[in-house]
Design an enzyme around this catalytic site. Structure first.
Site, PDB file in Angstrom:
ATOM      1  N   HIS A 110      -8.273  -5.061  -0.442  1.00 56.96           N
ATOM      2  CA  HIS A 110      -6.983  -4.446  -0.189  1.00 56.96           C
ATOM      3  C   HIS A 110      -6.100  -5.317   0.691  1.00 56.96           C
ATOM      4  O   HIS A 110      -4.883  -5.285   0.585  1.00 56.96           O
ATOM      5  CB  HIS A 110      -7.188  -3.075   0.453  1.00 56.96           C
ATOM      6  CG  HIS A 110      -5.941  -2.259   0.541  1.00 56.96           C
ATOM      7  ND1 HIS A 110      -5.151  -1.985  -0.552  1.00 56.96           N
ATOM      8  CD2 HIS A 110      -5.322  -1.674   1.592  1.00 56.96           C
ATOM      9  CE1 HIS A 110      -4.118  -1.243  -0.177  1.00 56.96           C
ATOM     10  NE2 HIS A 110      -4.197  -1.047   1.119  1.00 56.96           N
ATOM     11  N   SER A 164       0.851  -1.186   0.000  1.00 59.29           N
ATOM     12  CA  SER A 164       0.000   0.000   0.000  1.00 59.29           C
ATOM     13  C   SER A 164       0.894   1.247   0.000  1.00 59.29           C
ATOM     14  O   SER A 164       1.674   1.436  -0.936  1.00 59.29           O
ATOM     15  CB  SER A 164      -0.947  -0.039   1.202  1.00 59.29           C
ATOM     16  OG  SER A 164      -1.967   0.908   1.085  1.00 59.29           O
TER      17      SER A 164
END
Length: 726
Positions: free
Chosen positions: A695, A580
Site C-alpha cells: 500500500h 488511499s
C-alpha cells in the site's frame, strides 16, 4: 513566515466575496442521485470486474500495456531524468536523521535504508554514540542480505522484543510489501534467527510476547478464523514447541468484527500488569477484555470509542472519542484524556477517574507517550504543535509543564525511555528541515541532537495559513507554501494535497521531494485541513463520517475555490494529489468539480465505493463510509462514489492514476477500473501499476524515486506547461 491574524483575516474577508462570486458563476454540479440500475451499480452492470482479479492473466496484460504506454509518455519527457535523479538522491541520501528507538538498557535502535541497503538494515548503538556526529552502528539484521540469501523480496515490517532484557524478538517480514507478514523468532544477542524457534506463516494479524516460551497470536487459523474484513477473529496462546493448531483459543470475536488481537500491558520494569484482548467491532468502536489466570476473560468498562494510551506511575491513561458516563457516574466529553489507578480500577470499575486533558475547540492531541514517570503529549492549537509533560500529583490530579521547543511548527513525540524520563521529540515545518531533540521530561528541558541541512533552496519562500468557507459555513484552514514574490494573478502552478479521513491529521512537515521537485521549480504547495481528519480532534473527524462524507469533499472544493478567488492560481494551473482515502478525495473532486482543476494525481485510491467493502480490507472501513449493502447507506455512498459518477462530456483533465499489484489493503482493482472507465468514456488517462510495494508503494527506494519522478513529470506537463487563465 506566517502572516499575522489581522492580515490573514483581512485577506479572508476579501476572498469570501470572491469565492461566493465564483460559486455563483460556476455552480458545483450536485452529486448524482442514486440510479438503481446505472453503471456498475451491481456486478451485472460492471463491465470491469475482471480487473479485480489481481494476478489474472487478462488483468495483468491490461496492466502491462498501460504501464508501457504511461512509462513511455512520462519517461520520454526530457525533464523526467533530472527529476528522477533528484528524487533518487533524496530518498537514498545518507544525510537523514536516523529514527531512534530506546531499548530497555538505554541503547538506541534504528532501521535504515539507503542506496546500499534498499530494503534496509536494523542496527544499534549507544545513546552517547547516537548523539555524536558519526554514530558507530552495529548491524543486528540486514534485510538485503537476508533477501539475497533466501531468494525473497523481504520488506521489514518491524520487530517486538521481550522485556526486560529484549534479547528474544519477533520479526515481521512481508513478501513485497503486503500487510500480511511472516513472523520469525530472532535472537539479537547472536543476531541470528532461532533454530527451532517460533515461526508463524504469512498472514495478516499479530503476535505478542507473554514470556520467553509463550505468545499471544492472532492469525489466519484456517476457514472460519478470519473476519469479513480479512483480519483475524481469534486469539490463541501458543507455547514453545506447539504447532499452531495445538495453540489454546482464549478469545473468539464475531465474523462482522474488523479484527481481534492480544497484547500485554507492562509497567516500566517490563512486568505484566494485565493481559488484554482488543476486539475491534468496527474501525472506531471496540471492546477490551482482560485475560484472567484461569483462561477466562472479563470485559473492561471502557467507552466503545476509546484508546488505551499509556501506563505511568500505576495510572492507566485512556482517551475517549465519545461523550461518556463512567460507572462512577462521572461525565466525560469527546476527546478527553482520563486516568485511573489501574489496580483499583480493575478491582472496582466504579473507581473515579481523573480528568487529565480536555482539549479546546481548536485543539487536538496528536500523540501520547510515557517515560518512566511522565506522560508526554503533543498538543496542537490551530494545527500548530507544542509538547506538554503531565504528572499525577499526590492528590491524584495531574499537573503539566511545557517543553522548551520552537513554536509554530509540527512536533512529534518519538521514542521514550522507560529507564528514566528521556524522550525524543521531532520538530519540523514546511520550510524548516527536521530537527530531533532529546528532552528530559523531568527537567522540562530539550536539546537539539540532530538537525538536517536544507534539501532544497527555500530562499524567499514563506508559509501562510488561510481559511476557506465550506458549503455549510464551516471555516476550513489550509496552508500555502510559496515564493514570497509570488504574483497574485492566477498564474502559479499549484498542487493541492488532501486526505480527509480516518482522523488522520495533515500537519506541517518538511518534504525534501516536494521542495526539490516542485517548490524550488516555482510551484506552489497547498495542504487542506478538511473535516474527516483529526486536526481539531475527534469531533472534526466525526463531522464527516458516513452520511456526512460529502462535507469533507465540499471542504476540499472550498479550498480550491478560495485559492482561485485569491488569484493564487487558476483552473489551468491547479492540480490535486491524494492517496488511499485521499484517492477517493481526488475522485470526488474529479466527478463533482472538474471545472476547477487541470491535473489529478490519484494514488492507490478507493474509487468504487459500492464494492469497497467486498475488496481486501474494505469491510473494516464501513464505520468510516457506511455499508453499501444497507439501502439507506448505499444511497448516500452512491451519490459520491467516483466510479459510478464518471460521465461523458465533462471537462476532466488527463489524470495520472497509480497503484500496486501487491497492495493487500486497498485493492488495485479500484485504480484499474477507474482508468478503464475513463478510457471507455473517451478521456485520456495515464495509469501505472507497481508490481511490488504494497500500500505504501515502495518495496525499495528505487521504486519510490521512480514513482515521485513520474508524478512530478506529469504535474510539470499539466500545470507548468499550461498558460494561465485569462
Amino acid at each position: 513566515m506566517i502572516r499575522t491574524a489581522a492580515l490573514a483575516a483581512l485577506l479572508a474577508s476579501t476572498a469570501l466575496s470572491s469565492a461566493a462570486m465564483a460559486q455563483t458563476s460556476t455552480p458545483a454540479p450536485a452529486p448524482a442521485e442514486a440510479s438503481g440500475g446505472g453503471f456498475a451499480t451491481s456486478e451485472a452492470t460492471d463491465p470491469y470486474l475482471w480487473l479485480e482479479e489481481v494476478d489474472g492473466e487478462r488483468a495483468m496484460a491490461w496492466v502491462n500495456a498501460h504501464n508501457e504506454h504511461s512509462l513511455g509518455v512520462l519517461r520520454g519527457d526530457p525533464r523526467y531524468e533530472t527529476l528522477h535523479q533528484q528524487a533518487l538522491e533524496i530518498v537514498q541520501s545518507r544525510d537523514r536523521i536516523p529514527s531512534p528507538g530506546f531499548n530497555h538498557d538505554g541503547t538506541i535502535d534504528n532501521f535504515w535504508q539507503d542506496a546500499g541497503h534498499v530494503r534496509g538494515v536494523w542496527r544499534t548503538t549507544t545513546l552517547d554514540s547516537y548523539r555524536s556526529a558519526e554514530p558507530q552502528w552495529e548491524t543486528v539484521l540486514d534485510i538485503d542480505a537476508l533477501s539475497a540469501a533466501e531468494g525473497k523480496n523481504w520488506v521489514y515490517k518491524g520487530g517486538s522484543c521481550l522485556p526486560p532484557d529484549e534479547t528474544r524478538c519477533l520479526i515481521s517480514l512481508s513478501d513485497g510489501g503486503k500487510d500480511a507478514v511472516t513472523v520469525r523468532e530472532f535472537d539479537r544477542s547472536t543476531r541470528t534467527f532461532v533454530e527451532g524457534g517460533f515461526v508463524l506463516p504469512e498472514s495478516k494479524g499479530g503476535a505478542s510476547w507473554v514470556d520467553a516460551d509463550t505468545l499471544l497470536i492472532s492469525r489466519d487459523f484456517g476457514p472460519g478464523s478470519m473476519t469479513t474484513s480479512g483480519y483475524p477473529m481469534i486469539v490463541k496462546v501458543l507455547k514453545r514447541g506447539q504447532s499452531i493448531d495445538q495453540a489454546q483459543t482464549v478469545f473468539t470475536g464475531q465474523p462482522t468484527d474488523v479484527s481481534v488481537s492480544g497484547y500485554t500491558l507492562r509497567d516500566a520494569d517490563g512486568v505484566i500488569r494485565a493481559t488484554l484482548i482488543n476486539r475491534g467491532i468496527n474501525f472506531y468502536e471496540g471492546e477490551t477484555h482482560r485475560l484472567n489466570a484461569d483462561g477466562s476473560t472479563t470485559k473492561l468498562e471502557l467507552p466503545a470509542k476509546s484508546s488505551i494510551n499509556a501506563l505511568v506511575q500505576g495510572q492507566l491513561v485512556v482517551t475517549t472519542d465519545q461523550d461518556w458516563t463512567a460507572p462512577s457516574g462521572q461525565s466525560f466529553r469527546t476527546g478527553d484524556v482520563i486516568a485511573w489507578n489501574l489496580d483499583r480500577w480493575l478491582a472496582d470499575p466504579a473507581t473515579p477517574a481523573q480528568l487529565v486533558i480536555r482539549p479546546g475547540e481548536r485543539e487536538a492531541i496528536e500523540g501520547i507517550s510515557n517515560t518512566r514517570n511522565k506522560l508526554v503529549v503533543a498538543l496542537y492549537e490551530n494545527v500548530r504543535g507544542s509538547v506538554y509533560v503531565y504528572e499525577p500529583n499526590p492528590s491524584g490530579e495531574w499537573g503539566r509543564t511545557r517543553l522548551d521547543l520552537p513554536q509554530n511548527v509540527t512536533v512529534g513525540v518519538g521514542s521514550a525511555s522507560e529507564r528514566d524520563d528521556k524522550v525524543f521529540v521531532s520538530v519540523a515545518g514546511y520550510l524548516n528541515p527536521s530537527s530531533l531533540y532529546l528532552a528530559d521530561a523531568a527537567a522540562g528541558s530539550a536539546d537539539v541532537v540532530k538537525s538536517l541541512p536544507a534539501k532544497f533552496d527555500a530562499t524567499g519562500m514563506e508559509v501562510e495559513q488561510f481559511e476557506a468557507t465550506s458549503a455549510d459555513g464551516t471555516k476550513v484552514p489550509y496552508f500555502v507554501v510559496h515564493r514570497g514574490d509570488m504574483a497574485m494573478d492566477g498564474s502559479n502552478a499549484t498542487l493541492l494535497y488532501g486526505y480527509g479521513g480516518f482522523q488522520s491529521s495533515l500537519l506541517p512537515g518538511y518534504s525534501a521531494t516536494v521542495g526539490k521537485l516542485w517548490l524550488e521549480r516555482g510551484g506552489v504547495y497547498v495542504v487542506a485541513n478538511t473535516r474527516g481528519g483529526g486536526e481539531f480532534g475527534p469531533r472534526w473527524h466525526q463531522a464527516a463520517l458516513q452520511e456526512n462524507r460529502q462535507r469533507a469533499h465540499e471542504d476540499y472544493q472550498a479550498v480550491a475555490l478560495d485559492l482561485i478567488a485569491r488569484n493564487i492560481t487558476s483552473q489551468p494551473k491547479l492540480g490535486i494529489m491524494g492517496g488511499s482515502q485521499g484517492g477517493l478525495f481526488m475522485g470526488a473532486m474529479l466527478t463533482q468539480r472538474p471545472d476547477l482543476i487541470n491535473a489529478a494525481v490519484i494514488q492507490v485510491p478507493l474509487f468504487d465505493m459500492l464494492r469497497f467493502h467486498k475488496l481486501l480490507a474494505g469491510a473494516s472501513w464501513i464505520a468510516e463510509y457506511g455499508n453499501p449493502d444497507v439501502p439507506e447507506e448505499r444511497a448516500w455512498i452512491e451519490r459520491y462514489s467516483p466510479y459510478q459518477n464518471l460521465r461523458a462530456g465533462q471537462p476532466y483533465p488527463e489524470v495520472f492514476i497509480h497503484t500496486s499489484t501487491k497492495d493487500d489493503r486497498v485493492h488495485p482493482g479500484h485504480a484499474r477500473k477507474a482508468a478503464a472507465r475513463l478510457e471507455e468514456l473517451g478521456y485520456p488517462v495515464l495509469f501505472y501499476e507497481n508490481t511490488d510495494g504494497g500500500h505504501a508503494a515502495g518495496a525499495n527506494l528505487q521504486e519510490t524515486a521512480r514513482r515521485l519522478a513520474l508524478e512530478y513529470t506529469y504535474l510539470t506537463r499539466r500545470l507548468m506547461d499550461q498558460p494561465a487563465a485569462e
